[in-house]
Structures are given as C-alpha cells and as structure tokens.
Design a protein around this motif. Structure first.
Motif, PDB file in Angstrom:
ATOM      1  N   MET A  64      14.388  10.239  -4.582  1.00 21.29           N
ATOM      2  CA  MET A  64      13.135  10.942  -4.817  1.00 21.29           C
ATOM      3  C   MET A  64      11.952   9.975  -4.752  1.00 21.29           C
ATOM      4  SD  MET A  64      11.670  13.380  -7.818  1.00 21.29           S
ATOM      5  CE  MET A  64      12.947  14.567  -7.563  1.00 21.29           C
ATOM      6  N   LEU A  65      12.043   8.857  -5.436  1.00 22.08           N
ATOM      7  CA  LEU A  65      10.936   7.908  -5.437  1.00 22.08           C
ATOM      8  C   LEU A  65      10.657   7.383  -4.031  1.00 22.08           C
ATOM      9  CD1 LEU A  65      11.709   5.981  -8.739  1.00 22.08           C
ATOM     10  CD2 LEU A  65       9.958   7.742  -8.367  1.00 22.08           C
ATOM     11  N   ILE A  97       5.693  13.918 -12.214  1.00 21.23           N
ATOM     12  CA  ILE A  97       6.628  14.551 -11.295  1.00 21.23           C
ATOM     13  C   ILE A  97       7.336  15.674 -12.045  1.00 21.23           C
ATOM     14  CG2 ILE A  97       8.702  14.256  -9.888  1.00 21.23           C
ATOM     15  CD1 ILE A  97       7.861  11.298  -9.548  1.00 21.23           C
ATOM     16  N   LEU A 141       2.733  10.038  -1.613  1.00 19.57           N
ATOM     17  CA  LEU A 141       2.392  10.809  -2.799  1.00 19.57           C
ATOM     18  C   LEU A 141       2.407   9.937  -4.052  1.00 19.57           C
ATOM     19  CD1 LEU A 141       4.327  14.071  -1.927  1.00 19.57           C
ATOM     20  CD2 LEU A 141       1.837  13.784  -2.064  1.00 19.57           C
ATOM     21  N   ILE A 142       3.064   8.776  -3.959  1.00 25.31           N
ATOM     22  CA  ILE A 142       3.038   7.780  -5.019  1.00 25.31           C
ATOM     23  C   ILE A 142       2.870   6.409  -4.371  1.00 25.31           C
ATOM     24  CG2 ILE A 142       4.460   9.105  -6.637  1.00 25.31           C
ATOM     25  CD1 ILE A 142       6.820   7.225  -5.903  1.00 25.31           C
ATOM     26  N   LEU A 146       8.890  10.169  -2.052  1.00 24.76           N
ATOM     27  CA  LEU A 146       7.502  10.336  -2.476  1.00 24.76           C
ATOM     28  C   LEU A 146       6.641   9.164  -2.012  1.00 24.76           C
ATOM     29  CD1 LEU A 146       8.067  11.737  -6.074  1.00 24.76           C
ATOM     30  CD2 LEU A 146       7.370  13.018  -4.027  1.00 24.76           C
ATOM     31  N   VAL A 159       8.327  18.953  -7.061  1.00 27.12           N
ATOM     32  CA  VAL A 159       9.372  18.682  -6.077  1.00 27.12           C
ATOM     33  C   VAL A 159      10.438  19.771  -6.148  1.00 27.12           C
ATOM     34  CG1 VAL A 159      11.070  17.026  -5.230  1.00 27.12           C
ATOM     35  CG2 VAL A 159       8.963  16.198  -6.326  1.00 27.12           C
ATOM     36  N   THR A 186       2.976  19.275  -3.433  1.00 27.67           N
ATOM     37  CA  THR A 186       4.366  19.722  -3.397  1.00 27.67           C
ATOM     38  C   THR A 186       5.160  18.899  -2.391  1.00 27.67           C
ATOM     39  OG1 THR A 186       3.876  21.412  -1.751  1.00 27.67           O
ATOM     40  CG2 THR A 186       3.782  22.096  -4.067  1.00 27.67           C
ATOM     41  N   ALA A 187       6.455  18.849  -2.636  1.00 27.85           N
ATOM     42  CA  ALA A 187       7.368  18.146  -1.735  1.00 27.85           C
ATOM     43  C   ALA A 187       8.738  18.788  -1.880  1.00 27.85           C
ATOM     44  CB  ALA A 187       7.433  16.661  -2.086  1.00 27.85           C
ATOM     45  N   LYS A 243       5.987   9.580   1.748  1.00 24.73           N
ATOM     46  CA  LYS A 243       5.005  10.641   1.997  1.00 24.73           C
ATOM     47  C   LYS A 243       3.627  10.290   1.409  1.00 24.73           C
ATOM     48  CE  LYS A 243       8.231  14.495   2.301  1.00 24.73           C
ATOM     49  NZ  LYS A 243       7.901  14.929   3.631  1.00 24.73           N
ATOM     50  N   VAL A 252       3.060  16.007  -8.836  1.00 19.42           N
ATOM     51  CA  VAL A 252       3.845  16.353  -7.660  1.00 19.42           C
ATOM     52  C   VAL A 252       4.974  17.272  -8.106  1.00 19.42           C
ATOM     53  CG1 VAL A 252       5.185  15.516  -5.703  1.00 19.42           C
ATOM     54  CG2 VAL A 252       3.323  14.107  -6.623  1.00 19.42           C
TER      55      VAL A 252
END
Length: 170
Positions: free
Chosen positions: A95-96, A5, A104-105, A99, A34, A68-69, A102, A32
């Motif tokens: 944030m976690l 990240i 992403l993780i 993500l 951010v 991206t986020a 979405k 990712v």
C-alpha cells in the motif's frame, strides 16, 4: 504533510466509513481512501472492485483534501504460507509503495492509518513499518455484511453514491 489513510473493501461504503473519513479530515492535511479487494471477494458480484473505486470517486468528488486509490489484494494462496501478521506486513508495504508511486504520499509525510476495527489496529501497530494508527470508535452500529444481507432495510446507512448505485442496479 499529515496524511490519513482510510482503507477497506467498501462493499458497500456506509455511514460508519464516512464517520472515519470525517475524523481523518479534521486531523490531517490530506486523506486517502483506499478501496481494497480482489475478484470474488465479499463485494462480488454486487460491488466489483472497479465499481467500488468509481463510487468512492463520486462520493468524494467535491472534497478538496480527500483522494481515492485502489489496492488489489494479494494472491489468496499467500494465506497458505504466511501467518496473518506477515500478510499485513506485506500488505502495508504494498500500500505505501502504491501510494508513493501515485504521488499521494511522500517520504517526508506523517502517515496515520485510520480504522474502527480493533483487530486491524493490533495488526497495523505490529507491522515493521514506522506507522501510526488511529482507532476510531464506532458511532453507528452498521457493517457491510448487514447491508449486503438486507440492502433494503439498511439502504439509509449506505454512503450516498453507493445508495444511488444500489437503487439503480438492484
């Protein structure tokens, strides 16, 4: 999966940021990027948060392992009640969660936060979450502040998508 990240206000994104992304790409399965900030932050009015995300998307459009986020910052009034470490704990949680939502993780991923900022390294390391931090040495002596104060002089230090936006807009 190993997920790096890379976060920042990216106002604007510059070659120093791209150096950190490149390091993460060599070490991780996925990266990712951010974009963080809020209306009225140091990126305004030149680089509103939505525009930063759009330009980051353009910057990494051809990168298969870079996503991206955006994470809008918390209410600035939070600083009146919490110390800096409490704010970072809350910010990392947000944030976690974002993500994860979405996709992403995942809960099984090994997550590493990448930064070139020493104070961020300390704050991230001291959060209550079980995260790893990779401090990257700065190779280029550039900052967003330097660029915002003198865009013409430092234009060549901007990430290409941000440079093109700057040329067209200012």
């Amino acid at each position: 999966m190993k997920v790096g990240i890379v976060f920042g206000t990216f106002a604007p994104m510059h070659l120093g940021h791209l150096d950190v992304v490149d390091i993460a790409k060599t070490e991780m399965d996925k990266v990712v990027v951010v974009c963080c900030g809020h209306e009225g932050d140091r990126g305004y009015p030149m680089y509103p948060l939505g525009k930063r995300l759009e330009l980051a998307n353009e910057q990494f459009a051809d990168e298969e392992k870079v996503f991206t986020a955006v994470l809008p910052d918390t209410d600035p009034k939070i600083k009146e009640h919490w110390d800096q470490q409490q704010i970072w704990n809350y910010w990392v949680d947000r944030m976690l969660l974002m993500l994860f939502q979405k996709e992403l993780i995942s809960a099984k991923d090994e997550i590493v936060f990448y930064t070139s900022e020493g104070d961020y390294t300390v704050l991230l390391t001291n959060t209550h979450q079980d995260i790893k931090v990779r401090k990257c040495e700065r190779v280029r002596p550039i900052s967003g502040t330097m660029i915002r104060e003198n865009g013409e002089e430092y234009m060549d230090q901007m990430a290409p998508s941000f440079r093109e936006y700057y040329k067209k807009s200012f």
